[in-house]
Design an enzyme around this catalytic site. Structure first.
Site, short mmCIF file in Angstrom:
data_model
loop_
_atom_site.label_atom_id
_atom_site.label_comp_id
_atom_site.label_asym_id
_atom_site.label_seq_id
_atom_site.Cartn_x
_atom_site.Cartn_y
_atom_site.Cartn_z
N ASP A 291 67.18 148.37 -42.29
CA ASP A 291 68.29 147.43 -42.08
C ASP A 291 69.14 147.39 -43.35
OD1 ASP A 291 68.44 144.21 -40.49
OD2 ASP A 291 69.81 144.98 -42.02
N ASP B 295 73.70 148.07 -37.90
CA ASP B 295 73.15 148.33 -39.23
C ASP B 295 71.64 148.31 -39.29
OD1 ASP B 295 72.67 145.58 -39.06
OD2 ASP B 295 72.99 145.31 -41.21
N GLU B 296 70.98 148.45 -38.15
CA GLU B 296 69.52 148.51 -38.21
C GLU B 296 68.97 149.43 -37.13
OE1 GLU B 296 67.32 144.97 -36.67
OE2 GLU B 296 69.28 144.01 -36.74
N1 DCP Z 1 76.99 139.61 -37.99
C1 DCP Z 1 77.98 138.80 -37.44
N2 DCP Z 1 77.68 137.52 -37.04
C2 DCP Z 1 76.42 137.02 -37.20
C3 DCP Z 1 75.41 137.84 -37.74
C4 DCP Z 1 75.75 139.14 -38.13
O1 DCP Z 1 79.13 139.23 -37.30
N3 DCP Z 1 76.13 135.78 -36.80
C5 DCP Z 1 77.36 140.96 -38.44
C6 DCP Z 1 77.67 140.94 -39.89
C7 DCP Z 1 76.53 141.60 -40.56
C8 DCP Z 1 76.00 142.52 -39.50
O2 DCP Z 1 76.31 141.90 -38.24
O3 DCP Z 1 76.91 142.25 -41.76
C9 DCP Z 1 74.52 142.76 -39.61
O4 DCP Z 1 73.82 141.54 -39.43
P1 DCP Z 1 72.49 141.20 -40.22
O5 DCP Z 1 71.85 140.07 -39.53
O6 DCP Z 1 71.71 142.44 -40.46
O7 DCP Z 1 73.02 140.60 -41.60
P2 DCP Z 1 73.53 141.30 -42.89
O8 DCP Z 1 73.47 142.79 -42.82
O9 DCP Z 1 74.87 140.72 -43.18
O10 DCP Z 1 72.54 140.76 -43.98
P3 DCP Z 1 71.03 141.12 -44.29
O11 DCP Z 1 70.61 142.13 -43.31
O12 DCP Z 1 71.07 141.62 -45.71
O13 DCP Z 1 70.30 139.83 -44.20
CA CA Z 2 71.58 143.87 -42.16
#
Ligand code: DCP
Ligand code: CA
Length: 394
Positions: A10, A105-106
């Site tokens: 991820d 992204d995962e």
């Molecule tokens: N995303 C979004 N709205 C949300 C959650 C996520 O638009 N409520 C989008 C933005 C993130 C992407 O999806 O960048 C991936 O979500 P993740 O939950 O993997 O969160 P991040 O990658 O931002 O953070 P991390 O994985 O480091 O906790």
């Molecule tokens: Ca992420």
């Protein structure tokens, strides 16, 4: 499902990290993607520097600006994130053909046996992280375990830029101290119910009786019980056309009543058969799945010489597998399921079929068309009378 190795990978603060790659001035600063704070809207993602102020995904932008006035707010550009996502998936796809992307992204990877190529799965993960860093400028976090749920939680706990491997056998101890909301599937509503039972940790959940959980949470309770105990037999499923079709159901009471098991299998075979015919496919493999009272789960498959798509052929293969399995096991059954795989295009050489097969085909077609018009329950075919209380889920 002994001896699998599953990896969950991820990207860290994905949208923000892409923005930081494209504009290095943003690096090391509290950054929020989601829109300007004068707009209504929520934080899509916050950089780790912004998270230190309590900002997180889903938080209203107005709250975010109050907590962290110096944060830099960016509109975001989805097309750019899609492009990075595509490159990310292409890199990990070079490491394993068996990947299941989840969102942008995962992804899960089945990396069983890959230590022979890379020295260890850990080294494999390090190489993947290295490639993602050098080619995309992004950080990834990786969890390694014997099943999806533990791998996913491991990658999350390792963030940012982490790598966490849970040794086989340690799954329960690893999960036990975590708050229950770390388990996938525990949303606000479920969390309230679980806390109402006086349970706050995954360990606490794992010690509940599965029956009590089912009473309070329905079929989600069963799944959470298995997750809490580090049991998760979900496969890594590469996208694209479904490679298998299956149905399974859990009984209200564990049973060894053969006629009941057979009747359940019949209804499931009808549903699987209908799906198969809808896709215009035939199956060359039939798989029976059984979960026993102690939650141990087995699958037994039979490969067929010819593709089949009639309910009866699926059912009869399933019954053969069922009888053999029950002869070896004294426990009662809590879940039964049937599936088909090794799908091939349905041959339309109906004239070559034996006349009885042709009749069956026609019967199936007639039943399918009634059910397509009026729903599955519009017609009952013999064995289903006692099955009113069984819930089906695919
Ligand atoms: N995303 C979004 N709205 C949300 C959650 C996520 O638009 N409520 C989008 C933005 C993130 C992407 O999806 O960048 C991936 O979500 P993740 O939950 O993997 O969160 P991040 O990658 O931002 O953070 P991390 O994985 O480091 O906790
Ligand atoms: Ca992420």
């Amino acid at each position: 499902m002994a001896g699998r190795t599953i990896m969950h990978i991820d990207l860290d603060s994905f949208f923000v990290s892409v923005e930081q790659v494209l504009n290095p001035e943003l690096k090391g600063k509290p950054v929020v993607v989601g829109g300007k704070p004068d707009r209504r809207g929520v934080v899509a993602t916050a950089s780790y520097e912004a998270r230190a102020f309590g900002l997180h995904s889903g938080m209203p932008l107005a709250t975010a600006v109050r907590l962290c006035p110096e944060a830099i707010f960016i509109e975001g550009n989805f097309a750019r994130y899609r492009e990075f996502s595509r490159k990310f998936m292409a890199i990990i796809n070079e490491f394993s053909p068996s990947i299941e992307p989840m969102g942008l992204d995962e992804a899960y990877l089945d990396v069983t046996g890959f230590e022979s190529i890379h020295g260890s799965i850990r080294q494999m993960a390090d190489r993947m992280k290295q490639r993602i860093r050098s080619e995309l400028g992004l950080c990834a976090s990786v969890g390694i375990a014997n099943c999806k749920v533990v791998a996913k939680i491991a990658s999350e706990l390792s963030k940012p830029d982490g790598l966490l491997e849970v040794t086989p056998g340690e799954e329960k101890d690893f999960l036990a101290p975590l708050p229950v909301e770390k388990l996938p599937g525990v949303g606000k509503q479920t969390l309230k119910i679980i806390k109402g039972l006086g349970v706050y940790t995954v360990g606490g959940l794992s010690r509940m009786s599965p029956r009590a959980l089912k009473t309070h949470l329905g079929s989600a309770g069963e799944m959470l019980y298995r997750f809490a105990n580090g049991i998760d037999d979900r496969q890594v499923l590469p996208p694209g056309e479904a490679k298998s079709i299956s149905r399974e159901s859990t009984f209200g009471e564990d049973t060894r009543d053969l006629s009941y098991l057979e009747a359940t299998l019949w209804v499931q075979s009808e549903k699987v058969g209908a799906d198969l015919r809808k896709k215009g496919k035939q199956a060359k493999c039939v798989t029976l799945k059984l979960r026993y009272a102690d939650f141990s789960t087995i699958t037994r498959s039979r490969t067929l010489n010819e593709g089949v798509d009639t309910d009866r052929a699926i059912f009869e293969t399933g019954i053969g597998l069922l009888e053999r399995a029950l002869a070896k096991e004294k426990q009662a059954v809590r879940l039964i399921g049937i599936g088909v795989s090794k799908l091939v295009e349905a041959s339309r050489q109906t004239m070559l079929f034996a006349p009885s097969d042709r009749k069956l085909e026609e019967l199936n077609k007639a039943i399918d068309s009634i059910r397509n018009k009026h729903g599955f329950d519009a017609i009952h075919t013999g064995r289903v009378v006692r099955l009113r209380d069984i819930s089906f889920h695919s």
